[in-house]
Write a protein that holds these residues in place. Structure first.
Motif, PDB file in Angstrom:
ATOM      1  N   ARG A  42       0.773  -1.247  -0.045  1.00 37.81           N
ATOM      2  CA  ARG A  42      -0.096   0.012   0.092  1.00 37.81           C
ATOM      3  C   ARG A  42       0.820   1.294  -0.003  1.00 37.81           C
ATOM      4  O   ARG A  42       1.816   1.352   0.968  1.00 37.81           O
ATOM      5  N   LEU A  43       0.537   2.188  -0.724  1.00 40.05           N
ATOM      6  CA  LEU A  43       1.095   3.604  -0.850  1.00 40.05           C
ATOM      7  C   LEU A  43       0.026   4.617  -0.393  1.00 40.05           C
ATOM      8  O   LEU A  43      -1.028   4.565  -0.890  1.00 40.05           O
ATOM      9  N   HIS A  44       0.156   5.013   0.802  1.00 36.13           N
ATOM     10  CA  HIS A  44      -0.949   5.865   1.346  1.00 36.13           C
ATOM     11  C   HIS A  44      -0.914   7.254   0.730  1.00 36.13           C
ATOM     12  O   HIS A  44       0.084   7.692   0.555  1.00 36.13           O
ATOM     13  N   ARG A  45      -2.385   7.724   0.728  1.00 35.27           N
ATOM     14  CA  ARG A  45      -2.475   8.981   0.530  1.00 35.27           C
ATOM     15  C   ARG A  45      -1.827   9.990   1.190  1.00 35.27           C
ATOM     16  O   ARG A  45      -1.880   9.779   2.521  1.00 35.27           O
ATOM     17  N   GLN A  46      -0.949  11.092   0.747  1.00 31.81           N
ATOM     18  CA  GLN A  46      -0.358  11.890   1.609  1.00 31.81           C
ATOM     19  C   GLN A  46      -1.402  12.915   2.217  1.00 31.81           C
ATOM     20  O   GLN A  46      -2.467  13.295   1.595  1.00 31.81           O
ATOM     21  N   GLY A  47      -1.030  13.140   3.602  1.00 31.42           N
ATOM     22  CA  GLY A  47      -1.830  14.208   4.230  1.00 31.42           C
ATOM     23  C   GLY A  47      -3.037  13.597   5.016  1.00 31.42           C
ATOM     24  O   GLY A  47      -3.773  14.500   5.799  1.00 31.42           O
ATOM     25  N   TYR A  48      -3.454  12.353   4.844  1.00 31.72           N
ATOM     26  CA  TYR A  48      -4.732  12.131   5.469  1.00 31.72           C
ATOM     27  C   TYR A  48      -4.402  11.614   6.911  1.00 31.72           C
ATOM     28  O   TYR A  48      -5.143  11.741   7.916  1.00 31.72           O
ATOM     29  N   CYS A  49      -3.251  10.793   7.245  1.00 32.70           N
ATOM     30  CA  CYS A  49      -2.855  10.230   8.430  1.00 32.70           C
ATOM     31  C   CYS A  49      -1.508  10.667   8.803  1.00 32.70           C
ATOM     32  O   CYS A  49      -0.520  10.658   7.549  1.00 32.70           O
ATOM     33  N   SER A  50      -1.055  10.742   9.847  1.00 29.10           N
ATOM     34  CA  SER A  50       0.360  11.060  10.098  1.00 29.10           C
ATOM     35  C   SER A  50       1.066   9.705  10.083  1.00 29.10           C
ATOM     36  O   SER A  50       0.431   8.580  10.188  1.00 29.10           O
ATOM     37  N   ASP A  51       2.399   9.773   9.901  1.00 24.32           N
ATOM     38  CA  ASP A  51       3.231   8.591  10.227  1.00 24.32           C
ATOM     39  C   ASP A  51       2.845   7.892  11.516  1.00 24.32           C
ATOM     40  O   ASP A  51       2.770   6.758  11.457  1.00 24.32           O
ATOM     41  N   ALA A  52       2.733   8.727  12.528  1.00 24.71           N
ATOM     42  CA  ALA A  52       2.439   7.933  13.678  1.00 24.71           C
ATOM     43  C   ALA A  52       1.092   7.373  13.860  1.00 24.71           C
ATOM     44  O   ALA A  52       1.045   6.202  14.366  1.00 24.71           O
ATOM     45  N   GLU A  53       0.202   7.923  13.247  1.00 23.68           N
ATOM     46  CA  GLU A  53      -1.163   7.285  13.192  1.00 23.68           C
ATOM     47  C   GLU A  53      -1.143   6.037  12.408  1.00 23.68           C
ATOM     48  O   GLU A  53      -1.796   5.048  12.772  1.00 23.68           O
ATOM     49  N   LEU A  54      -0.257   6.162  11.268  1.00 24.47           N
ATOM     50  CA  LEU A  54      -0.367   4.847  10.429  1.00 24.47           C
ATOM     51  C   LEU A  54       0.545   3.613  11.199  1.00 24.47           C
ATOM     52  O   LEU A  54      -0.163   2.477  11.012  1.00 24.47           O
ATOM     53  N   ARG A  55       1.398   4.156  11.869  1.00 30.17           N
ATOM     54  CA  ARG A  55       2.204   2.823  12.733  1.00 30.17           C
ATOM     55  C   ARG A  55       1.286   2.352  13.704  1.00 30.17           C
ATOM     56  O   ARG A  55       1.238   1.104  13.928  1.00 30.17           O
ATOM     57  N   CYS A  56       0.284   3.231  14.172  1.00 28.03           N
ATOM     58  CA  CYS A  56      -0.543   2.725  15.430  1.00 28.03           C
ATOM     59  C   CYS A  56      -1.631   2.050  14.629  1.00 28.03           C
ATOM     60  O   CYS A  56      -2.031   0.790  15.497  1.00 28.03           O
ATOM     61  N   GLU A  57      -2.207   2.354  13.492  1.00 28.12           N
ATOM     62  CA  GLU A  57      -3.119   1.370  12.686  1.00 28.12           C
ATOM     63  C   GLU A  57      -2.691   0.099  12.415  1.00 28.12           C
ATOM     64  O   GLU A  57      -3.453  -0.783  12.634  1.00 28.12           O
TER      65      GLU A  57
END
Length: 316
Positions: A42-57
């Motif tokens: 997955r290449l995440h859309r920019q600006g929707y979640c922070s890197d920290a939020e993505l790691r927590c997801e």
């Protein structure tokens, strides 16, 4: 994007693997086949979640998968990381789940064993909530909050519904009135509402059916929220089905076969969910088909809002 995909494949040891784009909606998803095993890159859309939020997801998905739910599990890179930022784009890899989406929004539902399927969806949703409550959150865990402010505050998660430029004066006043009513009711009922980690987007496209299994994908919008919000999200997208009453009861029965849930405020959350889409579409007005979707979202929100307020007035 090609350069990012190539770099990502190298990070995960996928050099020489088969790779093809399979989805380009909010995120870009590639199917990777390596040594007989399939993965989702997955290449995440920019600006929707922070890197920290993505790691927590990813941490949450890993815990849910370990708890026995059928969800994509994060795959660590050769460096032992679940997430890499490559040329400014956050990238991760998940296990691949076989199966077909439950259906497509706006298209009549075509699924065998409809009542059994919705019972299973309710059951798996309840299991998701139960597993999440039993999980000890890692230090610093952060995700968006679908709470009173996230839904009705000055800066909602999905934009200010009342500022949708296509609204008539009457609709804007109606939605602002509903906002005031909902804020008051959420404050009054807060102690009675089940709150915790939720998927927040269990629409048809995010429920995969494989043989007899119900699988949950796409945790992009997940975070802390009211459990009724999860239930309302699934029900809202199926309310035009001719057997909706049966499907609704099956989902609720499935949920409550695992976990108790006070349904007194379900109608309120159906309205709130419908209103969020009126805000969500605002940043997508230039996309193909957005005008039709916007009109549908506004119509649905208006109908549910008027019905809810009329019931409240009659009760009073």
């Amino acid at each position: 994007m090609k350069s990012i995909v190539e770099k990502a494949m190298s990070q995960w040891g996928f050099d020489g693997a088969n790779c093809r784009l399979v989805a380009a909606r909010e995120n870009r998803v590639y199917r990777i086949e390596k040594d007989g095993i399939t993965y989702a890159l997955r290449l995440h859309r920019q600006g929707y979640c922070s890197d920290a939020e993505l790691r927590c997801e990813l941490q949450w998905m890993n815990a849910v998968s370990a708890g026995g739910l059928d969800v994509p599990a994060p795959i660590t890179s050769t460096a032992g990381k679940m997430l890499h930022v490559i040329d400014g784009v956050a990238v991760d890899v998940l296990s691949w789940l076989e199966g077909e989406p439950l259906g497509k929004t706006g298209v009549p539902l075509k699924v065998n064993n409809r009542t059994a399927t919705f019972h299973a969806i309710g059951r798996e949703m309840a299991r998701l909530h139960t597993i999440s409550d039993a999980w000890t959150l890692p230090e610093g865990f952060t995700r968006r909050r679908w709470d009173r402010d996230g839904l009705l505050g000055e800066i909602p998660i999905w934009d200010r519904v009342w500022d949708n430029p296509t609204l008539s004066t009457e609709d804007r006043e109606l939605f602002l009135h509903m906002r005031a009513v909902a804020k008051s009711e959420l404050t009054a009922r807060k102690a009675d509402l089940d709150f915790g980690l939720i998927h927040a987007d269990l629409v048809r496209e995010n429920v995969l059916i494989h043989e007899d299994k119900v699988q949950i994908i796409d945790f992009d919008d997940s975070g802390f929220g009211f459990r009724l919000f999860d239930v309302a999200t699934t029900l809202l997208r199926n309310q035009t089905e001719p057997d909706y009453a049966t499907l609704k009861q099956s989902l609720l029965t499935g949920y409550q076969s695992v976990r108790n849930l006070d349904l007194a405020s379900l109608d309120l959350f159906a309205v709130l969910r419908a209103l969020t889409y009126v805000g969500w579409i605002m940043s997508r007005m230039n996309e193909e088909g957005s005008q039709e979707r916007n009109a549908r979202f506004v119509s649905t929100a208006r109908s549910l809002t008027e019905a809810y307020l009329n019931r409240q007035a009659a009760w009073v």
